[in-house]
Design an enzyme around this catalytic site. Structure first.
Site, PDB file in Angstrom:
ATOM      1  N   ARG A  41      39.015  25.147  35.662  1.00  0.00           N
ATOM      2  CA  ARG A  41      39.971  26.222  35.972  1.00  0.00           C
ATOM      3  C   ARG A  41      40.365  27.038  34.734  1.00  0.00           C
ATOM      4  O   ARG A  41      40.645  28.226  34.819  1.00  0.00           O
ATOM      5  CB  ARG A  41      41.199  25.577  36.646  1.00  0.00           C
ATOM      6  CG  ARG A  41      42.246  26.545  37.142  1.00  0.00           C
ATOM      7  CD  ARG A  41      43.304  25.793  37.936  1.00  0.00           C
ATOM      8  NE  ARG A  41      44.541  26.542  38.022  1.00  0.00           N
ATOM      9  CZ  ARG A  41      44.819  27.417  38.991  1.00  0.00           C
ATOM     10  NH1 ARG A  41      43.955  27.645  39.952  1.00  0.00           N
ATOM     11  NH2 ARG A  41      45.959  28.063  38.996  1.00  0.00           N
ATOM     12  N   ILE A  67      46.085  34.263  39.552  1.00  0.00           N
ATOM     13  CA  ILE A  67      45.232  33.196  40.053  1.00  0.00           C
ATOM     14  C   ILE A  67      46.195  32.293  40.836  1.00  0.00           C
ATOM     15  O   ILE A  67      47.267  31.957  40.341  1.00  0.00           O
ATOM     16  CB  ILE A  67      44.515  32.445  38.897  1.00  0.00           C
ATOM     17  CG1 ILE A  67      43.640  31.294  39.407  1.00  0.00           C
ATOM     18  CG2 ILE A  67      45.479  31.928  37.842  1.00  0.00           C
ATOM     19  CD1 ILE A  67      42.754  30.661  38.294  1.00  0.00           C
ATOM     20  N   SER A  68      45.832  31.934  42.069  1.00  0.00           N
ATOM     21  CA  SER A  68      46.724  31.124  42.908  1.00  0.00           C
ATOM     22  C   SER A  68      46.913  29.741  42.285  1.00  0.00           C
ATOM     23  O   SER A  68      46.059  29.263  41.541  1.00  0.00           O
ATOM     24  CB  SER A  68      46.136  30.969  44.307  1.00  0.00           C
ATOM     25  OG  SER A  68      45.956  32.214  44.918  1.00  0.00           O
ATOM     26  N   SER A  69      48.019  29.080  42.633  1.00  0.00           N
ATOM     27  CA  SER A  69      48.274  27.747  42.072  1.00  0.00           C
ATOM     28  C   SER A  69      47.232  26.752  42.598  1.00  0.00           C
ATOM     29  O   SER A  69      46.673  26.941  43.683  1.00  0.00           O
ATOM     30  CB  SER A  69      49.673  27.275  42.468  1.00  0.00           C
ATOM     31  OG  SER A  69      49.682  26.931  43.844  1.00  0.00           O
TER      32      SER A  69
END
Ligand code: SAH
Length: 226
Positions: A41, A67-69
């Site tokens: 990530r 960026i999504s969790s």
């Protein structure tokens, strides 16, 4: 040390701590946990943010987007997979809102092919670069407004929407296969709910059931390409 292997906060061990936390948060599908333990990530965010890449938080990726969790990525992937048998992957998946390509990379391990739409050209370039450097070959990214989905490749086993929409249109649901699932944040501003749509077949006719799952916070779906 080379960036791809990382050290300290970006090491494999940090990634495994993220996986442990996801388990504690209720994520249990081994395919999802496995995919997220494999995809680095930190390579999807700017170097200055890399030490926070495995925290449970969205992070800025430029162009006023995020960026999504990890939890949201894991949850929406797990929901997408629930239509398949245990241990089985998805066929074709559509993602609306590619951003930097992180969830597309995770989905690439969970599906035969992934189509991902992104309205901002700069992010499309970033996502394509990220996926290429990871040698991910089953994701196609298109620089288009994904409001209406991508009928050209329909029907899909799953549609994952990463930007909040005011409602889920009939036109989007119609792009699901029978048995397919659509996961989308619905609502405006702070008032958003994650909604799951399942396409079922009753007497040869497609019927859609909708379930509201939990409160969420996504960036808004915007129209047009930039
Ligand atoms: N999937 C990403 C999340 C990115 S945030 C991840 O893995 O973290 C949501 C993205 O949706 C933003 O990049 C935003 O530009 C994009 N977006 C917003 N409206 C859109 C639209 N109508 N069509 C396509 N993409 C859109």
């Amino acid at each position: 040390m080379h960036q791809a292997t990382g050290n300290g906060m970006t090491s494999q061990r940090t990634r495994l701590r993220m996986i442990e936390r996801l388990r504690e948060q209720g994520i249990s599908n081994p395919l999802v946990l496995d995919a997220m333990s494999q995809i680095a990530r930190h390579l999807f965010v700017e170097p200055v943010l890399q030490s926070r890449a495995y925290d449970d938080t969205p992070l800025p990726i430029g162009q006023a987007q995020t960026i999504s969790s990890p939890y949201i990525v894991a949850l929406t992937c797990e929901l997408a997979l629930q239509g398949t048998g245990s241990g089985q992957k998805l066929g074709k998946v559509l993602e609306i809102g590619c951003g930097c390509g992180y969830q597309a990379a995770v989905l690439s391990r969970l599906a035969r092919s992934v189509f991902s739409l992104e309205r901002i050209a700069k992010l499309v370039g970033m996502a394509r670069g990220n996926l290429q450097s990871m040698r991910i070959g089953n994701v196609t990214i298109r620089n288009i407004d994904g409001t209406h989905g991508y009928p050209r490749e329909a029907p899909y086993d799953a549609i994952v929407v990463a930007a909040a929409m005011p409602m889920i249109s009939a036109e989007l649901k119609a792009q699901l296969k029978p048995g397919g699932r659509l996961i989308a944040p619905v609502g405006m501003g702070e008032q958003q709910q994650l909604v799951l749509v399942e396409a079922g077949e009753v007497d040869g006719e497609l019927r859609y059931t909708e379930r509201v799952l939990e409160a969420v916070k996504f960036v808004p779906l915007l129209s047009g390409v930039s």
